[in-house]
Scaffold this active site. Sequence first.
Site, PDB file in Angstrom:
ATOM      1  N   LYS A  20       0.848  -1.210   0.000  1.00  0.00           N
ATOM      2  CA  LYS A  20       0.000   0.000   0.000  1.00  0.00           C
ATOM      3  C   LYS A  20       0.875   1.249   0.000  1.00  0.00           C
ATOM      4  CE  LYS A  20      -1.723   1.529   4.028  1.00  0.00           C
ATOM      5  NZ  LYS A  20      -1.363   2.934   4.333  1.00  0.00           N
ATOM      6  N   ASN A  21       1.934   1.250   0.818  1.00  0.00           N
ATOM      7  CA  ASN A  21       2.719   2.472   0.997  1.00  0.00           C
ATOM      8  C   ASN A  21       3.730   2.709  -0.132  1.00  0.00           C
ATOM      9  OD1 ASN A  21       1.153   2.885   3.183  1.00  0.00           O
ATOM     10  ND2 ASN A  21       2.699   2.334   4.702  1.00  0.00           N
ATOM     11  N   ARG A  89      -4.566  10.364   4.871  1.00  0.00           N
ATOM     12  CA  ARG A  89      -3.418  11.193   5.283  1.00  0.00           C
ATOM     13  C   ARG A  89      -2.403  11.305   4.164  1.00  0.00           C
ATOM     14  NH1 ARG A  89       0.008  14.199   7.946  1.00  0.00           N
ATOM     15  NH2 ARG A  89       2.115  13.466   7.761  1.00  0.00           N
ATOM     16  N   CYS A 113      -5.897   7.924   9.482  1.00  0.00           N
ATOM     17  CA  CYS A 113      -5.955   7.317  10.813  1.00  0.00           C
ATOM     18  C   CYS A 113      -5.500   8.329  11.870  1.00  0.00           C
ATOM     19  CB  CYS A 113      -5.014   6.113  10.886  1.00  0.00           C
ATOM     20  SG  CYS A 113      -5.616   4.739   9.923  1.00  0.00           S
ATOM     21  N   ARG A 118      -0.828  14.673  13.291  1.00  0.00           N
ATOM     22  CA  ARG A 118      -0.099  14.267  12.081  1.00  0.00           C
ATOM     23  C   ARG A 118       0.324  15.554  11.358  1.00  0.00           C
ATOM     24  NH1 ARG A 118      -1.784   9.051  10.482  1.00  0.00           N
ATOM     25  NH2 ARG A 118      -0.101   9.014   8.996  1.00  0.00           N
ATOM     26  N   PRO A 119       1.298  16.278  11.914  1.00  0.00           N
ATOM     27  CA  PRO A 119       1.667  17.562  11.295  1.00  0.00           C
ATOM     28  C   PRO A 119       2.273  17.354   9.907  1.00  0.00           C
ATOM     29  CG  PRO A 119       3.237  16.960  12.980  1.00  0.00           C
ATOM     30  CD  PRO A 119       2.124  15.968  13.065  1.00  0.00           C
ATOM     31  N   ILE A 120       2.261  18.429   9.143  1.00  0.00           N
ATOM     32  CA  ILE A 120       2.905  18.376   7.820  1.00  0.00           C
ATOM     33  C   ILE A 120       3.931  19.495   7.701  1.00  0.00           C
ATOM     34  CG2 ILE A 120       0.978  17.248   6.603  1.00  0.00           C
ATOM     35  CD1 ILE A 120       0.088  20.009   5.662  1.00  0.00           C
ATOM     36  N   ASP A 121       4.466  19.910   8.859  1.00  0.00           N
ATOM     37  CA  ASP A 121       5.425  21.025   8.852  1.00  0.00           C
ATOM     38  C   ASP A 121       6.677  20.702   8.032  1.00  0.00           C
ATOM     39  OD1 ASP A 121       5.675  19.135  11.045  1.00  0.00           O
ATOM     40  OD2 ASP A 121       7.451  20.271  11.616  1.00  0.00           O
ATOM     41  N   LEU A 122       7.125  19.436   8.064  1.00  0.00           N
ATOM     42  CA  LEU A 122       8.339  19.073   7.305  1.00  0.00           C
ATOM     43  C   LEU A 122       8.052  19.109   5.805  1.00  0.00           C
ATOM     44  CD1 LEU A 122       9.722  16.101   9.429  1.00  0.00           C
ATOM     45  CD2 LEU A 122      10.440  18.496   9.451  1.00  0.00           C
ATOM     46  N   ASP A 303       4.564   0.369  12.143  1.00  0.00           N
ATOM     47  CA  ASP A 303       3.336  -0.260  11.618  1.00  0.00           C
ATOM     48  C   ASP A 303       3.193  -1.707  12.054  1.00  0.00           C
ATOM     49  OD1 ASP A 303       3.271   1.448   8.375  1.00  0.00           O
ATOM     50  OD2 ASP A 303       2.854   2.098  10.425  1.00  0.00           O
ATOM     51  N   ILE A 325       7.664   6.654  17.161  1.00  0.00           N
ATOM     52  CA  ILE A 325       7.334   7.354  15.912  1.00  0.00           C
ATOM     53  C   ILE A 325       6.052   8.166  16.025  1.00  0.00           C
ATOM     54  CG2 ILE A 325       6.908   7.092  13.425  1.00  0.00           C
ATOM     55  CD1 ILE A 325       9.748   6.285  14.244  1.00  0.00           C
ATOM     56  N   ARG A 395      -8.568  -0.472   4.477  1.00  0.00           N
ATOM     57  CA  ARG A 395      -7.707   0.546   3.879  1.00  0.00           C
ATOM     58  C   ARG A 395      -6.370  -0.060   3.477  1.00  0.00           C
ATOM     59  NH1 ARG A 395      -7.217   5.879   7.228  1.00  0.00           N
ATOM     60  NH2 ARG A 395      -5.927   6.234   5.394  1.00  0.00           N
TER      61      ARG A 395
HETATM   62  C1  EPZ Z   1       4.203   6.750   6.446  1.00  0.00           C
HETATM   63  O1  EPZ Z   1       3.416   7.752   7.069  1.00  0.00           O
HETATM   64  C2  EPZ Z   1       3.292   5.543   6.323  1.00  0.00           C
HETATM   65  N1  EPZ Z   1       2.146   5.873   5.477  1.00  0.00           N
HETATM   66  C3  EPZ Z   1       2.808   5.120   7.714  1.00  0.00           C
HETATM   67  O2  EPZ Z   1       2.027   3.935   7.550  1.00  0.00           O
HETATM   68  C4  EPZ Z   1       4.035   4.790   8.570  1.00  0.00           C
HETATM   69  O3  EPZ Z   1       3.603   4.490   9.879  1.00  0.00           O
HETATM   70  C5  EPZ Z   1       4.984   5.994   8.612  1.00  0.00           C
HETATM   71  O4  EPZ Z   1       5.331   6.396   7.260  1.00  0.00           O
HETATM   72  C6  EPZ Z   1       6.261   5.684   9.369  1.00  0.00           C
HETATM   73  O5  EPZ Z   1       6.905   4.608   8.755  1.00  0.00           O
HETATM   74  C7  EPZ Z   1       2.322   5.878   4.129  1.00  0.00           C
HETATM   75  O6  EPZ Z   1       3.397   5.645   3.615  1.00  0.00           O
HETATM   76  C8  EPZ Z   1       1.105   6.174   3.295  1.00  0.00           C
HETATM   77  P1  EPZ Z   1       6.234  10.100   8.643  1.00  0.00           P
HETATM   78  P2  EPZ Z   1       3.954   9.282   7.144  1.00  0.00           P
HETATM   79  O7  EPZ Z   1       6.100  11.365   7.873  1.00  0.00           O
HETATM   80  O8  EPZ Z   1       4.636   9.645   5.881  1.00  0.00           O
HETATM   81  C9  EPZ Z   1       6.081  13.181  12.233  1.00  0.00           C
HETATM   82  C10 EPZ Z   1       0.102   2.611   7.701  1.00  0.00           C
HETATM   83  O9  EPZ Z   1      -0.492   2.054   8.640  1.00  0.00           O
HETATM   84  N2  EPZ Z   1       6.020  14.207  11.176  1.00  0.00           N
HETATM   85  O10 EPZ Z   1       7.481   9.285   8.518  1.00  0.00           O
HETATM   86  O11 EPZ Z   1       2.841  10.129   7.621  1.00  0.00           O
HETATM   87  C11 EPZ Z   1       4.762  12.401  12.285  1.00  0.00           C
HETATM   88  O12 EPZ Z   1       3.823  13.097  13.084  1.00  0.00           O
HETATM   89  C12 EPZ Z   1       0.623   4.029   7.872  1.00  0.00           C
HETATM   90  O13 EPZ Z   1       0.310   2.082   6.571  1.00  0.00           O
HETATM   91  C13 EPZ Z   1       6.124  15.548  11.549  1.00  0.00           C
HETATM   92  O14 EPZ Z   1       6.265  15.872  12.718  1.00  0.00           O
HETATM   93  O15 EPZ Z   1       5.013   9.115   8.313  1.00  0.00           O
HETATM   94  C14 EPZ Z   1       5.170  11.101  12.901  1.00  0.00           C
HETATM   95  O16 EPZ Z   1       5.224  11.252  14.303  1.00  0.00           O
HETATM   96  C15 EPZ Z   1       0.362   4.561   9.277  1.00  0.00           C
HETATM   97  N3  EPZ Z   1       6.031  16.496  10.590  1.00  0.00           N
HETATM   98  C16 EPZ Z   1       6.587  10.895  12.363  1.00  0.00           C
HETATM   99  O17 EPZ Z   1       7.046  12.178  11.896  1.00  0.00           O
HETATM  100  C17 EPZ Z   1       5.874  16.184   9.252  1.00  0.00           C
HETATM  101  O18 EPZ Z   1       5.821  17.096   8.406  1.00  0.00           O
HETATM  102  C18 EPZ Z   1       6.647   9.896  11.220  1.00  0.00           C
HETATM  103  O19 EPZ Z   1       5.907  10.431  10.188  1.00  0.00           O
HETATM  104  C19 EPZ Z   1       5.773  14.819   8.900  1.00  0.00           C
HETATM  105  C20 EPZ Z   1       5.853  13.840   9.880  1.00  0.00           C
END
Ligand code: EPZ
Length: 415
Positions: A20-21, A89, A113, A118-122, A303, A325, A395
């Site tokens: 999926k990812n 997301r 979920c 789930r910030p998107i600041d990065l 995950d 995480i 999902r």
């Molecule tokens: C991806 O989510 C996966 N989703 C998630 O799988 C997975 O848990 C995660 O990576 C970690 O491996 C998809 O690929 C579609 P991150 P993503 O950005 O990209 C923080 C599943 O069940 N963060 O690596 O959202 C965030 O809050 C899903 O298949 C910021 O602070 O993960 C989190 O605590 C769940 N600011 C951490 O980083 C940002 O701008 C990891 O997030 C972005 C993220």
Amino acid sequence: MIIIDGPAELCGEISIQGAKNSALPILAATVLCKGQSVLHNCPDLTDVETAVRILEHLGCRCAREGSDLVVDNAMTGCEVPQELMREMRSSIVFLGAIVSRCGEARLCFPGGCELGPRPIDLHISSLQKLGVEIEEKGGCLQCRAPGGIQGAYVSLSFPSVGATENLMLAAVCSKGTTIIANAAREPEIADLAAYLNRCGGRIYGAGESCVIIDGVKELFGSEHRMMPDRIVSATYMAAAAVTGGSVTLRDVDNAHILPMLSPFEESGCEVRQMGGSLNIMAPRRLMPVKHIRTMPYPGFPTDAQPVVMSMAAVGSGTSVFVENIFENRYRHAEGLQRLGAKIKVEGKVAIVEGVDRLAGAPVEAWDLRGGAALVVAGLAARGRTEIEGVEYIRRGYEDIAGNLALLGARIREAD
Ligand code: EPZ
């Protein structure tokens, strides 16, 4: 609802679906590629359907042919409607691709979920470094790159998977070179780069901490086979583990399983990996998994934490989990406790004292992997377990009830 009558010892063989990812960012990437892309081994999931609806809203034509998804890029739009953004997301990963292709994009904050904030600041700060102007108005992002996207050096404060993918999608057709330091190393990143490079991109080092992207003028659609889903593999391994079963998984990528092996071996399972298959044989009673700390790849993946917690729930001792995480990824503990598990959650830490036997009960899933954990626990529980919230599970899992029934579980979906 999913209904399980347990316990049942699982045995037999099933094939693992595409990841999926991988599928989600690659579907976003088709926006950048002129003409047609054929995506093989594309899993049939509601999240993939959502991504397809976003593509169609943007003007692309999509058609599913079995496990192939064909995308014709006839893109005309640059806006993703709120209702689609709210469903998932990872729809934020369309941002980089759309603003690169159209010079502008309009998206709203994503849903998906609830795993804590789930910030998107990065995502935002990274794209701004590439010259994208981003304005936040009423929960929506108005993005513009009037002068086109300019390559730059971006160092991520956290190896965010989504932010790495957004950067790659924004930079692949930019002017100049982009260097991403502290990039996420998850295998899905390398899968995305493989697809983009096959379309004519020049991305080097994907899967490592430093990714270099030489911007190219244009990309053309190509064929690509999605990698197998490593988290779905871990889920069926956990199902075999808690039921004392012996299960073979076909079409796995064994290299991606390695970071998840330790809890299975610590709990007494024997895992044999050969080529594209894996066999797991479980003891009658699992030993505890000593200490699980979730980390960015190649650490233990967050995950897989919920389904391993289901294993710990029936282990012969105490297991300690540290979730590094996401801030709120223990909601499945509530359902496991309803089934008789002894779990104490303190912030990032969860202490699980294994019990001899869980007892079936009605429970509710709150997120995708938490729901899978409840299914795994229901297989080991004595009596009937009814799991609400199947829409979360759908999902990320293609026909989880059908696959488990193939392995001997008494499980079915009911309205
Ligand atoms: C991806 O989510 C996966 N989703 C998630 O799988 C997975 O848990 C995660 O990576 C970690 O491996 C998809 O690929 C579609 P991150 P993503 O950005 O990209 C923080 C599943 O069940 N963060 O690596 O959202 C965030 O809050 C899903 O298949 C910021 O602070 O993960 C989190 O605590 C769940 N600011 C951490 O980083 C940002 O701008 C990891 O997030 C972005 C993220």
